[in-house]
Write an enzyme that holds these catalytic residues in place. Structure first.
Site, PDB file in Angstrom:
ATOM      1  N   LYS A  45       0.856  -1.191   0.000  1.00 12.37           N
ATOM      2  CA  LYS A  45       0.000   0.000   0.000  1.00 12.37           C
ATOM      3  C   LYS A  45       0.894   1.244   0.000  1.00 12.37           C
ATOM      4  O   LYS A  45       1.920   1.274   0.689  1.00 12.37           O
ATOM      5  CB  LYS A  45      -0.901  -0.042   1.253  1.00 12.37           C
ATOM      6  N   ALA A  70     -12.263   5.580  -1.663  1.00 14.88           N
ATOM      7  CA  ALA A  70     -11.534   6.801  -1.324  1.00 14.88           C
ATOM      8  C   ALA A  70     -10.974   6.587   0.078  1.00 14.88           C
ATOM      9  O   ALA A  70     -11.512   7.070   1.063  1.00 14.88           O
ATOM     10  CB  ALA A  70     -12.439   8.027  -1.369  1.00 14.88           C
ATOM     11  N   MET A  71      -9.906   5.793   0.132  1.00 14.83           N
ATOM     12  CA  MET A  71      -9.256   5.511   1.419  1.00 14.83           C
ATOM     13  C   MET A  71      -8.535   6.766   1.923  1.00 14.83           C
ATOM     14  O   MET A  71      -8.472   7.000   3.129  1.00 14.83           O
ATOM     15  CB  MET A  71      -8.243   4.367   1.292  1.00 14.83           C
ATOM     16  N   GLY A  72      -7.987   7.519   0.998  1.00 15.62           N
ATOM     17  CA  GLY A  72      -7.296   8.758   1.370  1.00 15.62           C
ATOM     18  C   GLY A  72      -5.882   8.549   1.870  1.00 15.62           C
ATOM     19  O   GLY A  72      -5.417   9.285   2.745  1.00 15.62           O
ATOM     20  N   CYS A 128      -3.012   8.643  -7.804  1.00 14.06           N
ATOM     21  CA  CYS A 128      -4.201   8.531  -6.953  1.00 14.06           C
ATOM     22  C   CYS A 128      -5.180   9.614  -7.408  1.00 14.06           C
ATOM     23  O   CYS A 128      -4.821  10.789  -7.475  1.00 14.06           O
ATOM     24  CB  CYS A 128      -3.848   8.711  -5.483  1.00 14.06           C
TER      25      CYS A 128
HETATM   26  O1  RRO Z   1      -5.624   5.538  -0.730  1.00 12.47           O
HETATM   27  C1  RRO Z   1      -6.449   5.712  -1.657  1.00 12.47           C
HETATM   28  O2  RRO Z   1      -7.542   6.238  -1.486  1.00 12.47           O
HETATM   29  C2  RRO Z   1      -6.120   5.322  -3.050  1.00 12.47           C
HETATM   30  C3  RRO Z   1      -4.881   5.486  -3.659  1.00 12.47           C
HETATM   31 BR1  RRO Z   1      -3.403   6.071  -2.761  1.00 12.47          BR
HETATM   32  C4  RRO Z   1      -4.700   5.186  -5.036  1.00 12.47           C
HETATM   33  O3  RRO Z   1      -3.639   5.348  -5.634  1.00 12.47           O
HETATM   34  N1  RRO Z   1      -5.778   4.753  -5.719  1.00 12.47           N
HETATM   35  C5  RRO Z   1      -6.958   4.554  -5.125  1.00 12.47           C
HETATM   36  O4  RRO Z   1      -7.917   4.141  -5.789  1.00 12.47           O
HETATM   37  N2  RRO Z   1      -7.134   4.849  -3.796  1.00 12.47           N
END
Ligand code: RRO
Length: 303
Positions: A45, A70-72, A128
Protein backbone atom coordinates in the site's frame (compact mmCIF):
# COMPACT_ATOMS: atom_id res chain seq x y z
CA UNK A 1 6.53 -26.65 -20.19
CA UNK A 2 6.50 -22.98 -21.24
CA UNK A 3 8.65 -20.50 -19.37
CA UNK A 4 6.45 -18.33 -17.17
CA UNK A 5 9.28 -16.44 -15.51
CA UNK A 6 9.54 -12.71 -16.00
CA UNK A 7 12.53 -10.41 -15.62
CA UNK A 8 11.00 -7.06 -14.85
CA UNK A 9 13.97 -4.70 -15.09
CA UNK A 10 15.93 -6.88 -12.68
CA UNK A 11 13.00 -8.07 -10.58
CA UNK A 12 13.00 -11.84 -11.07
CA UNK A 13 9.45 -13.12 -10.93
CA UNK A 14 8.40 -16.78 -11.08
CA UNK A 15 5.27 -15.74 -13.00
CA UNK A 16 3.85 -12.43 -14.36
CA UNK A 17 1.19 -11.88 -11.68
CA UNK A 18 1.59 -9.22 -9.00
CA UNK A 19 -0.52 -7.92 -6.16
CA UNK A 20 -1.66 -4.37 -7.03
CA UNK A 21 -0.96 -1.60 -4.54
CA UNK A 22 -3.71 -0.75 -2.08
CA UNK A 23 -5.17 -4.24 -1.66
CA UNK A 24 -3.97 -6.40 1.25
CA UNK A 25 -0.66 -4.56 1.18
CA UNK A 26 -0.55 -2.79 4.54
CA UNK A 27 1.25 -5.42 6.61
CA UNK A 28 4.00 -7.99 6.25
CA UNK A 29 1.79 -10.99 7.12
CA UNK A 30 -0.69 -10.02 4.39
CA UNK A 31 2.06 -9.47 1.82
CA UNK A 32 3.60 -12.82 2.80
CA UNK A 33 0.25 -14.57 2.49
CA UNK A 34 -0.36 -13.21 -1.01
CA UNK A 35 3.17 -14.22 -2.08
CA UNK A 36 2.60 -17.70 -0.61
CA UNK A 37 -0.61 -17.96 -2.61
CA UNK A 38 1.39 -17.64 -5.81
CA UNK A 39 1.85 -13.99 -6.78
CA UNK A 40 5.12 -13.42 -8.65
CA UNK A 41 5.64 -10.22 -6.65
CA UNK A 42 3.63 -7.96 -4.37
CA UNK A 43 3.23 -4.19 -4.25
CA UNK A 44 2.58 -2.68 -0.83
CA UNK A 45 0.00 0.00 0.00
CA UNK A 46 1.31 3.49 -0.81
CA UNK A 47 3.32 5.11 1.97
CA UNK A 48 4.43 8.68 2.46
CA UNK A 49 6.92 10.39 4.70
CA UNK A 50 4.47 11.10 7.50
CA UNK A 51 1.61 9.05 8.97
CA UNK A 52 -1.87 9.77 7.59
CA UNK A 53 -5.21 8.69 9.00
CA UNK A 54 -6.95 8.65 5.61
CA UNK A 55 -10.55 9.70 5.02
CA UNK A 56 -13.49 9.04 7.33
CA UNK A 57 -15.96 6.25 6.52
CA UNK A 58 -17.50 5.30 4.21
CA UNK A 59 -14.30 4.81 2.24
CA UNK A 60 -15.46 2.13 -0.18
CA UNK A 61 -18.67 1.31 -2.03
CA UNK A 62 -19.48 -1.60 -4.33
CA UNK A 63 -21.49 -0.86 -7.47
CA UNK A 64 -22.74 -3.24 -10.16
CA UNK A 65 -19.71 -2.34 -12.26
CA UNK A 66 -16.90 -2.24 -9.71
CA UNK A 67 -15.70 -0.75 -6.43
CA UNK A 68 -15.25 2.94 -5.82
CA UNK A 69 -12.78 3.68 -3.02
CA UNK A 70 -11.53 6.80 -1.32
CA UNK A 71 -9.26 5.51 1.42
CA UNK A 72 -7.30 8.76 1.37
CA UNK A 73 -3.81 7.29 1.60
CA UNK A 74 -3.99 5.94 5.16
CA UNK A 75 -0.50 4.79 6.14
CA UNK A 76 1.78 4.71 9.19
CA UNK A 77 4.56 6.75 7.59
CA UNK A 78 7.70 5.42 5.89
CA UNK A 79 9.83 4.77 8.99
CA UNK A 80 7.13 2.69 10.65
CA UNK A 81 6.19 0.83 7.46
CA UNK A 82 9.86 -0.02 6.95
CA UNK A 83 9.42 -2.63 9.72
CA UNK A 84 6.80 -4.42 7.60
CA UNK A 85 9.06 -4.31 4.56
CA UNK A 86 11.95 -5.80 6.55
CA UNK A 87 9.75 -8.59 7.89
CA UNK A 88 8.36 -9.47 4.44
CA UNK A 89 11.84 -9.41 2.94
CA UNK A 90 13.16 -11.75 5.65
CA UNK A 91 10.44 -14.17 4.51
CA UNK A 92 11.74 -13.98 0.93
CA UNK A 93 8.87 -12.00 -0.58
CA UNK A 94 9.54 -10.23 -3.90
CA UNK A 95 8.40 -6.79 -2.79
CA UNK A 96 7.84 -3.50 -4.54
CA UNK A 97 7.08 -0.55 -2.26
CA UNK A 98 4.50 1.96 -3.47
CA UNK A 99 5.42 5.52 -2.52
CA UNK A 100 3.62 8.86 -2.70
CA UNK A 101 4.62 12.42 -1.87
CA UNK A 102 3.28 15.93 -1.88
CA UNK A 103 6.63 17.22 -3.11
CA UNK A 104 9.48 15.78 -5.14
CA UNK A 105 11.56 15.70 -1.98
CA UNK A 106 8.95 13.58 -0.19
CA UNK A 107 8.97 11.06 -3.04
CA UNK A 108 12.76 10.95 -2.85
CA UNK A 109 13.03 10.60 0.92
CA UNK A 110 10.26 8.02 1.19
CA UNK A 111 11.75 5.95 -1.65
CA UNK A 112 15.13 6.02 0.09
CA UNK A 113 13.58 4.68 3.31
CA UNK A 114 11.91 1.86 1.36
CA UNK A 115 15.16 0.95 -0.39
CA UNK A 116 17.00 1.00 2.93
CA UNK A 117 14.37 -1.36 4.39
CA UNK A 118 15.08 -3.84 1.59
CA UNK A 119 12.34 -3.22 -0.99
CA UNK A 120 13.32 -4.78 -4.33
CA UNK A 121 11.88 -1.82 -6.23
CA UNK A 122 9.80 1.30 -5.76
CA UNK A 123 6.53 2.12 -7.53
CA UNK A 124 5.89 5.87 -7.56
CA UNK A 125 2.18 6.59 -7.15
CA UNK A 126 1.66 9.45 -9.60
CA UNK A 127 -2.00 8.70 -10.06
CA UNK A 128 -4.20 8.53 -6.95
CA UNK A 129 -7.31 10.19 -8.42
CA UNK A 130 -8.80 11.77 -5.31
CA UNK A 131 -6.20 13.16 -2.90
CA UNK A 132 -5.44 16.85 -3.24
CA UNK A 133 -1.77 17.72 -3.76
CA UNK A 134 -0.46 14.33 -4.90
CA UNK A 135 -1.32 11.52 -7.34
CA UNK A 136 -2.90 12.76 -10.56
CA UNK A 137 -2.15 16.35 -9.61
CA UNK A 138 1.53 15.47 -10.04
CA UNK A 139 1.02 12.77 -12.66
CA UNK A 140 -0.72 15.12 -15.08
CA UNK A 141 2.32 17.41 -15.37
CA UNK A 142 4.81 15.63 -17.63
CA UNK A 143 7.76 17.90 -16.75
CA UNK A 144 7.16 17.40 -13.05
CA UNK A 145 6.82 13.64 -13.61
CA UNK A 146 10.23 13.60 -15.30
CA UNK A 147 11.67 15.57 -12.40
CA UNK A 148 10.20 13.31 -9.69
CA UNK A 149 11.38 10.16 -11.47
CA UNK A 150 14.83 11.59 -12.15
CA UNK A 151 15.39 12.71 -8.58
CA UNK A 152 14.21 9.39 -7.13
CA UNK A 153 16.43 7.55 -9.63
CA UNK A 154 19.44 9.66 -8.66
CA UNK A 155 18.89 9.00 -4.95
CA UNK A 156 18.29 5.23 -5.13
CA UNK A 157 19.72 2.16 -6.80
CA UNK A 158 16.67 -0.14 -6.99
CA UNK A 159 14.41 -0.25 -10.08
CA UNK A 160 11.84 2.55 -10.17
CA UNK A 161 8.39 2.12 -11.69
CA UNK A 162 5.93 4.96 -12.19
CA UNK A 163 2.21 4.31 -11.87
CA UNK A 164 -0.05 6.44 -14.04
CA UNK A 165 -3.79 6.95 -14.39
CA UNK A 166 -6.02 7.21 -17.43
CA UNK A 167 -7.08 10.80 -16.90
CA UNK A 168 -4.14 12.36 -18.74
CA UNK A 169 -5.22 12.36 -22.39
CA UNK A 170 -1.83 11.90 -24.07
CA UNK A 171 -0.65 8.73 -22.44
CA UNK A 172 2.34 8.30 -24.76
CA UNK A 173 3.58 11.77 -23.89
CA UNK A 174 3.36 10.85 -20.22
CA UNK A 175 5.16 7.59 -20.92
CA UNK A 176 7.97 9.46 -22.64
CA UNK A 177 8.22 11.85 -19.68
CA UNK A 178 8.63 8.86 -17.37
CA UNK A 179 11.19 7.23 -19.63
CA UNK A 180 13.08 10.52 -19.89
CA UNK A 181 13.37 10.60 -16.09
CA UNK A 182 15.09 7.22 -16.22
CA UNK A 183 12.32 4.97 -14.86
CA UNK A 184 12.66 1.21 -15.20
CA UNK A 185 8.99 0.65 -16.00
CA UNK A 186 5.47 2.06 -16.11
CA UNK A 187 2.45 0.69 -14.26
CA UNK A 188 -0.86 1.46 -16.00
CA UNK A 189 -3.44 2.22 -14.69
CA UNK A 190 -4.61 3.43 -11.27
CA UNK A 191 -8.33 3.69 -10.49
CA UNK A 192 -10.46 6.22 -12.37
CA UNK A 193 -12.05 9.20 -10.59
CA UNK A 194 -15.71 8.42 -9.91
CA UNK A 195 -18.69 9.17 -7.64
CA UNK A 196 -21.71 7.21 -6.36
CA UNK A 197 -24.93 8.85 -5.11
CA UNK A 198 -27.39 7.33 -2.62
CA UNK A 199 -30.84 8.00 -4.08
CA UNK A 200 -32.49 7.78 -0.65
CA UNK A 201 -30.31 10.29 1.16
CA UNK A 202 -29.75 12.08 -2.16
CA UNK A 203 -26.12 12.56 -1.17
CA UNK A 204 -22.76 11.09 -2.31
CA UNK A 205 -22.01 7.82 -0.51
CA UNK A 206 -18.28 8.30 0.01
CA UNK A 207 -17.31 10.73 2.75
CA UNK A 208 -14.82 12.20 0.30
CA UNK A 209 -17.52 12.39 -2.42
CA UNK A 210 -15.02 11.30 -5.10
CA UNK A 211 -13.17 8.04 -5.24
CA UNK A 212 -11.41 5.71 -7.64
CA UNK A 213 -13.31 3.14 -9.74
CA UNK A 214 -11.65 -0.27 -10.06
CA UNK A 215 -12.71 -3.60 -11.54
CA UNK A 216 -13.74 -4.93 -14.97
CA UNK A 217 -15.33 -1.60 -15.97
CA UNK A 218 -11.88 -0.05 -16.38
CA UNK A 219 -10.18 -3.01 -18.06
CA UNK A 220 -10.55 -1.90 -21.69
CA UNK A 221 -9.40 1.57 -20.66
CA UNK A 222 -6.31 0.09 -19.02
CA UNK A 223 -5.67 -2.19 -22.00
CA UNK A 224 -5.82 0.83 -24.29
CA UNK A 225 -3.25 2.66 -22.16
CA UNK A 226 -0.89 -0.34 -22.16
CA UNK A 227 -1.32 -0.66 -25.94
CA UNK A 228 -0.52 3.03 -26.50
CA UNK A 229 2.46 2.96 -24.14
CA UNK A 230 3.92 -0.13 -25.83
CA UNK A 231 4.09 1.79 -29.10
CA UNK A 232 5.70 4.79 -27.46
CA UNK A 233 8.22 3.62 -24.83
CA UNK A 234 10.91 0.98 -24.62
CA UNK A 235 10.76 0.32 -20.87
CA UNK A 236 8.56 -2.52 -19.52
CA UNK A 237 4.87 -1.91 -18.87
CA UNK A 238 2.90 -3.46 -16.03
CA UNK A 239 -0.80 -3.75 -16.86
CA UNK A 240 -3.42 -3.32 -14.15
CA UNK A 241 -7.15 -2.73 -14.16
CA UNK A 242 -10.01 -5.20 -13.81
CA UNK A 243 -8.19 -8.50 -14.26
CA UNK A 244 -10.45 -11.30 -13.01
CA UNK A 245 -9.84 -14.15 -15.47
CA UNK A 246 -6.63 -15.52 -17.01
CA UNK A 247 -7.92 -14.29 -20.38
CA UNK A 248 -7.81 -10.73 -19.09
CA UNK A 249 -4.14 -11.15 -18.23
CA UNK A 250 -3.39 -12.61 -21.67
CA UNK A 251 -5.11 -9.60 -23.23
CA UNK A 252 -2.81 -7.22 -21.33
CA UNK A 253 0.27 -9.23 -22.34
CA UNK A 254 -0.82 -9.17 -25.99
CA UNK A 255 -1.25 -5.39 -25.67
CA UNK A 256 2.36 -5.19 -24.47
CA UNK A 257 2.47 -5.79 -20.72
CA UNK A 258 5.48 -7.57 -19.24
CA UNK A 259 3.59 -8.28 -15.99
CA UNK A 260 0.07 -7.76 -14.65
CA UNK A 261 -1.26 -6.61 -11.31
CA UNK A 262 -4.40 -7.86 -9.60
CA UNK A 263 -6.41 -6.02 -6.96
CA UNK A 264 -10.20 -5.96 -7.17
CA UNK A 265 -10.21 -9.44 -8.73
CA UNK A 266 -9.23 -10.84 -5.32
CA UNK A 267 -12.63 -9.75 -3.97
CA UNK A 268 -14.33 -11.84 -6.66
CA UNK A 269 -12.06 -14.90 -6.76
CA UNK A 270 -10.12 -14.99 -3.51
CA UNK A 271 -6.37 -15.39 -3.20
CA UNK A 272 -6.35 -18.45 -5.46
CA UNK A 273 -6.69 -15.95 -8.33
CA UNK A 274 -2.88 -15.67 -8.65
CA UNK A 275 -2.44 -19.43 -9.22
CA UNK A 276 -5.54 -19.68 -11.41
CA UNK A 277 -4.37 -16.88 -13.67
CA UNK A 278 -0.83 -18.25 -13.89
CA UNK A 279 -2.19 -21.71 -14.76
CA UNK A 280 -4.56 -20.22 -17.33
CA UNK A 281 -1.71 -18.36 -19.03
CA UNK A 282 0.36 -21.55 -19.00
CA UNK A 283 -2.44 -23.53 -20.66
CA UNK A 284 -2.90 -20.82 -23.29
CA UNK A 285 0.84 -20.88 -24.08
CA UNK A 286 0.84 -24.68 -24.42
CA UNK A 287 -2.34 -24.84 -26.52
CA UNK A 288 -1.07 -22.15 -28.86
CA UNK A 289 2.50 -23.43 -29.17
CA UNK A 290 4.35 -20.61 -27.40
CA UNK A 291 7.51 -21.37 -25.43
CA UNK A 292 7.46 -18.38 -23.12
CA UNK A 293 5.50 -15.34 -22.00
CA UNK A 294 8.00 -13.23 -23.86
CA UNK A 295 6.86 -14.76 -27.16
CA UNK A 296 3.37 -13.48 -26.46
CA UNK A 297 4.16 -9.95 -25.41
CA UNK A 298 2.91 -7.22 -27.74
CA UNK A 299 1.57 -9.60 -30.40
CA UNK A 300 -1.58 -7.51 -30.78
CA UNK A 301 0.57 -4.86 -32.46
CA UNK A 302 1.49 -4.58 -36.11
CA UNK A 303 0.40 -6.78 -38.95
O1 RRO B 1 -5.62 5.54 -0.73
C1 RRO B 1 -6.45 5.71 -1.66
O2 RRO B 1 -7.54 6.24 -1.49
C2 RRO B 1 -6.12 5.32 -3.05
C3 RRO B 1 -4.88 5.49 -3.66
BR1 RRO B 1 -3.40 6.07 -2.76
C4 RRO B 1 -4.70 5.19 -5.04
O3 RRO B 1 -3.64 5.35 -5.63
N1 RRO B 1 -5.78 4.75 -5.72
C5 RRO B 1 -6.96 4.55 -5.13
O4 RRO B 1 -7.92 4.14 -5.79
N2 RRO B 1 -7.13 4.85 -3.80
Amino acid sequence: MPDLRVDLSGIHMRNPTMLASGVLGSSAPMLMRVFDEGAGAVVSKSVGLKPRAGYPNPTIVETDCGFVNAMGLPNPGAEKFAEEVRMAKRAGVELIASVFGFTTEEYVRTSAVMEEAGADAVELNLSCPHVVGTGTEIGSQPDLVTEVVRQVKDATSVPIFAKIGASYPRVRELGSAIEKGGADGITAINTVKAAVIDINTRKPILANVFGGLSGPAIRPLATRCVYELYDGVSIPIIGVGGIVEWKDAVEFILAGATAVQIGTGIAKRGLSIFREITEGIERYLIENGFESIEDLRGLAHGG
